[in-house]
Design an enzyme around this catalytic site. Structure first.
Site, short mmCIF file in Angstrom:
data_model
loop_
_atom_site.label_atom_id
_atom_site.label_comp_id
_atom_site.label_asym_id
_atom_site.label_seq_id
_atom_site.Cartn_x
_atom_site.Cartn_y
_atom_site.Cartn_z
N SER A 163 0.76 -1.24 -0.03
CA SER A 163 0.02 -0.03 0.12
C SER A 163 0.85 1.17 -0.05
CB SER A 163 -0.88 0.09 1.11
OG SER A 163 -1.47 1.16 1.49
N TYR A 176 -3.60 0.07 9.87
CA TYR A 176 -3.62 -0.50 8.57
C TYR A 176 -1.97 -0.16 8.06
CZ TYR A 176 -4.45 -0.93 3.46
OH TYR A 176 -4.53 -1.16 2.24
#
Length: 280
Positions: A163, A176
């Site tokens: 990510s 996250y």
């Protein structure tokens, strides 16, 4: 394409926007695809599309943070499709209760009773841990279970999904970001570790791509951008959000032993220049 003809590929999170496109492209190029995820109904939609286009796919409801669930899936895959040589670890995601609604500390969070206001000190730590588990062990355990089959059979290729938060501490998404940053390190470690087994391990780091959840967070019903969406666009040099099909070239490159046979332990950003821009 040389990577996928008659090979068995597993795609976790295959019911999602990005990984469903990956799964369909694998099938288009000749792979027999095992679609893994929690929601069997979403998987079946992808399976039906693949079969309609002449491909081979099966759907298996699987919890990627449950080793026994993965072992059960492995048994089905080996029986129905054969030896595994490709693994795409796309399962992941976030939980709203693990995301702050503010970008920096405010005293209000110390005594907050409003469930719609979340600072770090009044996050739900159980949900925080759940996000970390899903986005870390949710890729590590499939590597552990399915990678062993690849090692026994003489090789294979694993792609993890990282990510933008793997590289930058994006506001609000601490859990996250923690997990996805670890995924880059794990990809490096596993790539080095499994090289003697002829297994290449790499990662793709998508920039900001629109899916069902992010569309609501980043865009407005009239086709404009929310405040957060506009902030992202402003520091993305290509001035747009990504489309799922724009990940396929990188996936195909990493799975093609002729094109990337000397590549392992790396993470490739597909981000419209987001990481290259300081925003000033």
């Amino acid at each position: 394409m040389t990577y996928a003809k008659n090979q068995v590929a597993i795609v976790t999170g295959a019911g999602g926007t990005l990984c469903s496109e990956m799964a369909k492209d694998l099938a288009k190029n000749g792979a027999k695809v095992a679609l893994l995820g929690r929601d069997i109904n979403k998987l079946k939609i992808v399976e039906e599309e693949i079969i309609k286009d002449g491909g081979i796919a099966i759907s298996i409801s699987t919890d990627v943070i449950d080793e026994q669930s993965l072992e059960n899936a492995k048994s089905i895959i080996l029986e129905k499709l054969g030896p595994i040589s490709i693994l795409i670890n796309g399962a992941g995601g976030n939980q709203s209760t693990a995301i702050t609604t503010i970008n920096k500390f405010e005293p209000q969070e110390l005594n907050n009773t409003d469930p719609n206001f979340r600072g770090f000190f009044n996050l739900d730590m159980n949900q925080f841990m759940n996000v970390i588990q899903t986005n870390s062990m949710g890729s590590i355990l499939p590597c552990f279970v399915f990678g062993k089959i690849m090692a026994e059979n003489g090789g294979g290729s694993i792609i993890n999904v990282a990510s933008m938060s793997s590289f930058r501490a994006l506001s609000r998404v601490a859990a996250y970001a923690f997990a996805k940053a670890g995924m880059v390190s794990f990809t490096q470690w596993l790539g080095a570790y499994l090289a003697p087994a002829n297994i290449r391990v790499n990662a793709i780091a998508p920039g900001f791509f629109l899916n069902e959840r992010s569309t609501k967070l980043l865009t407005t019903p009239d086709g404009g951008f929310t405040e957060r969406g506009a902030s992202i666009i402003n520091i993305t040099p290509m001035k747009e959000f990504g489309k799922a099909e724009q990940l396929l070239g990188t996936m195909n490159y990493l799975l093609d032993n002729n094109a990337s046979g000397f590549v392992t332990g790396t993470t490739i950003a597909v981000d419209g220049g987001f990481l290259a821009s300081a925003g000033i």
